[in-house]
Each structure stands twice: as C-alpha cells, then as structure tokens.
Scaffold this motif. Structure first.
Motif, PDB file in Angstrom:
ATOM      1  N   PRO A  43      62.582 -28.484 115.949  1.00  0.00           N
ATOM      2  CA  PRO A  43      62.980 -28.064 114.605  1.00  0.00           C
ATOM      3  C   PRO A  43      63.771 -26.757 114.642  1.00  0.00           C
ATOM      4  N   VAL A  44      64.787 -26.667 113.794  1.00  0.00           N
ATOM      5  CA  VAL A  44      65.625 -25.466 113.723  1.00  0.00           C
ATOM      6  C   VAL A  44      65.836 -25.131 112.254  1.00  0.00           C
ATOM      7  N   VAL A  45      66.365 -23.937 111.980  1.00  0.00           N
ATOM      8  CA  VAL A  45      66.732 -23.630 110.597  1.00  0.00           C
ATOM      9  C   VAL A  45      68.251 -23.491 110.496  1.00  0.00           C
ATOM     10  N   VAL A  70      73.261 -22.534 112.801  1.00  0.00           N
ATOM     11  CA  VAL A  70      72.025 -23.157 113.281  1.00  0.00           C
ATOM     12  C   VAL A  70      71.260 -22.134 114.128  1.00  0.00           C
ATOM     13  N   LEU A  71      69.989 -21.964 113.809  1.00  0.00           N
ATOM     14  CA  LEU A  71      69.182 -20.978 114.526  1.00  0.00           C
ATOM     15  C   LEU A  71      67.958 -21.649 115.142  1.00  0.00           C
ATOM     16  N   THR A 106      69.701 -17.547 117.672  1.00  0.00           N
ATOM     17  CA  THR A 106      68.243 -17.577 117.670  1.00  0.00           C
ATOM     18  C   THR A 106      67.700 -16.707 116.536  1.00  0.00           C
ATOM     19  N   ALA A 107      66.469 -16.992 116.151  1.00  0.00           N
ATOM     20  CA  ALA A 107      65.818 -16.182 115.116  1.00  0.00           C
ATOM     21  C   ALA A 107      64.353 -15.985 115.478  1.00  0.00           C
ATOM     22  N   LYS A 108      63.891 -14.738 115.307  1.00  0.00           N
ATOM     23  CA  LYS A 108      62.454 -14.460 115.471  1.00  0.00           C
ATOM     24  C   LYS A 108      61.862 -14.474 114.077  1.00  0.00           C
TER      25      LYS A 108
END
Lengths: 250, 283
Positions: B60-62, B70-71, B99-101
C-alpha cells in the motif's frame, strides 16, 4: 620438556615459513606479458576479437547471442584489475605498493565509469556480469631521488608509457564471455607514477588522465555494445505506450 | 552522455512539503501496482484496482492528491485497511526518493476537500482534464522509449496534462529514474515533472525470480522477445511479479500468467498485460 620445546620451535619455524611465503591478501596478482605476444593471455578467449572501427587501436568482441548478450544483464561485479609487467621489466625493482596503487586507481575509475549503466553488486548470480580487467605492459622507471621523496613516494617510478588494457564482461555464473576488448590506445606516453597517491609533480595529472581515459573508453565501448539496432529501435518505440487511465468522456 | 546527467532531485512541490518537515496533506490510499499504472482521476475502477491488489499483497502507498506524487510509507499497517479511501496524512515527506514517514493517518470524505482546492483535481473525472498536446505527448513517449539502459525488467510510463508530466513505473537501475526525469524536464514545453519511478531492489532472491520468469516466458512466448528487449515487461519487487506491456491475444496473456505463477519463489503474480485489439502481434 625437551620435546615440548622442540615442538614449539618447529611450530614457530613453520609459521615463519608460511608467513614469509605468503603475500598480503590485498596485493594484486603479478603477471608478465609473454615474449613476442600482443596479448597477455588474461582474457578467457581472444578468438573472436576483431578491429573495432569506432575505437582506434582496439580489438573487441560483443556477443550477438539472442539469449546471452549485454542487454540480458542488469548488474555487474567488478574484479580487482590484474597488473601485467612488460616482458623485460625487472619484477624485483617494481614496488608492490605501486602496483597496488595502479590497480586500485583503475578499479575506482572503471567502477565510476560503468556503475550508472550497470549497478555494482558484490555477489554473482543470474543477470549479473563480471567485469575482469588487466593493465598490461607496466614497466619500471628510474629511481626516485632521496631528496624528492615523501611518505607516499615509491623507490622506483612506474612507467605506463606502453600500457594498454584488456577487459571482458563474462557471465558471473558460467564464465561465458559476453563482451571483450583489448585497448592499446597509448594514453600514457611519457607518463610515470612515482607515488602511491599518484602525486608526483606534474605527472600526477597525466597518470590519472590516462587511467580515466581508458575507463571512459571502456564505458564508450559498453554504450556502443548496448546500442539498439534500427529494428530494435522501431520495435521498442512501437510497443512503449503509457498506461494511464483516461477520464470518463461522459 | 545522457546517463551521466546529475540527478535532479527538485520536484515541484507546494511550499511546506520540504524534506525533514512534518506535512499534513490529503491523499488517496492506493496499491503500488495501481498507483504507478492508473494515473489520473480516482474512478470506481481505480478504487476496485487499489482494494483488490492490496488484498492480493501489493504494497500500500499514498498518492498526494495535489500532484499525484506516489509515496511509499514506513508504516504500511497504518494504511493497509484504508486502501481505496481518501485520508489526511501527517508525516515527513522525502520527495527525492518518494517516501514518507507517517505520524498519523485519518480517513476523510471527498466533501471535506473544499471546492477550488487543487486536491480536488483527482476526485472528479469531470474536473480532471488531460490536456494532451499530441506533439508533446509523442515527443515524451519517443524520448522515454529511446533510453539506452532499459531492459525487460524496467517499465517507465507517464501521463501528460498540458505542460505537467507525471513519470511513473519501476526500474532496476537507479540512474534510469534520474535520467528519465532529466530527459523529460529538458523537453521544450514541459514545465513540471513529478517523478514516481520506483527503484527496485537488486537482491539475489528477486534476481533469481527475474531470470526464471524471463526464461519461462521466452520458452512459451518467444515471439514477444527480441535480441535487446521484449514486448512483455517483467517487474519483480520483493518476490512479486507484475506483468506489463502488450500481447496479441487473451490466450497469450493467460499463458504468461501461468508461466510466471510457476516460477519458484514468486509469491504473487499481477497480470497487467494489455491485449491488443488488432491481434497482429509478432511472427
């Protein structure tokens, strides 16, 4: 007691013998150009090499096998280059750490040259090439005068005036040759290396430029080997349509 | 040499989305597979794609609603149950590698996005407009197709809306990501480029799956393979295979799916092959 002492002495003598016979692990292999030969014997095969019109003073081979060709690989392992001395070079006079410096510099140069085309990995496996290389024709230069020495200086300079390089890409699992080149372009004319950091006066720049030049020619060779044919260009273009959901026209 | 171009990491993001800062933004929870293929508005078919592929194991991504960035996220468990839904995300974005934290994720409704907010763009097929300049679209397509180090294991696609381009896909060579960005950014008429190209791991496990999948497909569907490439793209990520590209018939698509399912070590196969309507493929 006497036997115990004898045993220890024998063990110590054995260790000394083993240590004195072994070279440090980081030392590059020492080999010599065979007399009267144009090639070192380093490559797994020279049978398919032909003059390459795109590269002066170079013979090369690129596999056209539809299953085993450079397009079928995505990563590379880069072996430490092997140094081949000129046929009549005095091996004893050639400083070991100078040879190591040559091999290390060239390895860094070729790694930099190819890594954006083929990511460098550490383990062999499917889709992984192995890049083997040799610096051939290295010779011994004049002694470095005591008043010109620093901590990194060699006792004798290394001459790269007649040096060439032999390289091959082989399948990392089977050893099958996928591409190879022997580059005798003379990039190091009148150039000597007098220090492990290549930092001997004005010759520093010339020596690094020579090795960087061979590395660049290796990359150019790789790019040319990787070039698509006209048919392949047409096919790649004809099939490369983006996936994208279009808005509902209603 | 185009492949030597320095990676241009600057993505045109709204102020407040710089790396290292905590951002709050609205997003759509998608699957890695659908997010990199179904660009554009969030239609019922896209929601269905997101939910089914996440259920089948796709990561899954956001997707940032404002710009389609896309993160991939550090805490997949937080978003997995929300696949196919809109959410408000709080977290630290690193746009350079997508990327995302995550700090928090909360579901929201489409109505909570005010009219006129750029985030509405992806919510309504009637307001989303793909303004295609045929010439620019063809130029981008041509330049991407001619990239020198693209293999069967890379898939690079895009969508274009006026001067704005979104790059997407997967590649085994990190430099292809930056090269594609630089190539498209330098095309006259292109103003912004969002880079959603994912760099695939080169672990030996995935490499074995890649080699085995290609060998299996080449045995059964050799007409789609040529000396330097193929019509079928094989994307392998963490043991999952995504089949992309086009084949002539539904039978060929099914054969490809079956062949890849037989590859030892492959957890899951996502068959995204397109079937050509003309049916005139290969010799």
């Amino acid at each position: 007691m006497w036997h115990k002492k004898m045993g220890l002495s024998c063990l110590a003598a054995g260790l000394v013998t083993v240590l004195s016979c072994s070279r440090p692990a980081s030392q590059p292999d020492v080999s010599r150009m065979p007399a009267g030969q144009g090639f070192s014997g380093f490559l797994s095969s020279y049978a398919n090499l032909k003059p390459n019109p795109e590269f002066e003073n170079t013979v090369s081979y690129v596999s056209q096998d539809p299953v085993k060709n450079v397009h079928k690989y995505v990563a590379v392992i880069i072996d430490s280059p092997v140094v081949y001395l000129a046929t009549d070079a005095d091996q004893k006079a050639l400083p070991d750490r100078g040879r190591t410096a040559l091999a290390e510099y060239f390895q860094n140069a070729i790694t930099e040259a190819v890594e954006d085309a083929f990511p460098v990995v550490q383990a062999s496996g499917p889709l992984v090439l192995r890049l083997r290389s040799a610096i051939i024709g290295v010779d011994v230069g004049p002694a470095i005068a005591a008043d010109q020495k620093d901590g990194k200086s060699l006792d004798r300079a290394i001459t790269i005036g007649k040096v060439g390089v032999e390289v091959e890409f082989v399948d990392s699992e089977t050893g099958q040759q996928i591409a190879a080149a022997v580059d005798r372009q003379n990039l190091g004319e009148n150039v000597m290396v007098g220090s492990v950091s290549f930092s001997r006066d004005e010759q520093f720049r010339a020596a690094t430029q020579a090795f960087d030049g061979w590395a660049k020619r290796l990359r150019d060779f790789l790019d040319s080997a990787h070039q698509l044919s006209k048919d392949d260009v047409a096919r790649a273009e004809a099939t490369n349509f983006p996936y994208a959901s279009e808005p509902d026209p209603k | 040499m185009t492949t030597r171009l320095l990676p241009a990491l600057v993505l045109l993001l709204p102020a407040g989305l710089r790396a290292g800062e905590i951002s709050v933004f609205r997003a759509y929870v998608d699957s890695d597979v659908c997010a990199r293929l179904m660009l554009g508005p969030i239609t019922p078919s896209r929601i269905e794609c997101s939910q089914s592929t996440v259920k089948d194991g796709s990561e899954p991504v956001v997707v940032h609603l404002r710009n389609n960035l896309v993160l991939t996220v550090n805490k997949q468990k937080m978003i997995r149950p929300l696949a196919g839904q809109l959410v408000e995300v709080s977290g630290e974005i690193k746009a350079s590698n997508g990327t995302a934290k995550l700090q928090s994720v909360n579901p929201v409704t489409a109505e909570s996005v005010p009219p006129g907010d750029p985030a509405r763009k992806l919510l309504d097929v009637h307001t989303f407009r793909v303004e295609k300049s045929a010439q620019l679209h063809e130029k981008i397509r041509h330049e991407l197709a001619m990239m020198p180090y693209i293999s069967e294991f890379d898939f690079i696609s895009f969508t274009q809306s006026g001067p704005n381009v979104i790059l997407t896909g997967w590649t085994v060579r990190a430099t292809n990501r930056s090269t594609a960005y630089n190539i498209v950014k330098s095309i006259e008429g292109v103003e912004t480029v969002i880079n959603n190209i994912d760099v695939l791991p080169l672990g030996s496990f995935d490499m074995q799956i890649r080699a085995a999948a290609r060998a299996a497909l080449q045995r059964q569907l050799s007409r789609y393979f040529w000396g330097t490439g193929s019509d079928i793209k094989i994307v392998v990520k963490n043991g999952q295979i995504i089949l992309l590209g086009s084949v002539a018939t539904k039978t060929d698509s099914d054969v490809a799916f079956i062949q890849c399912n037989s590859v030892s070590g492959a957890f899951k196969v996502f068959n995204m092959l397109r079937v050509q309507s003309s049916g005139k493929k290969g010799a």
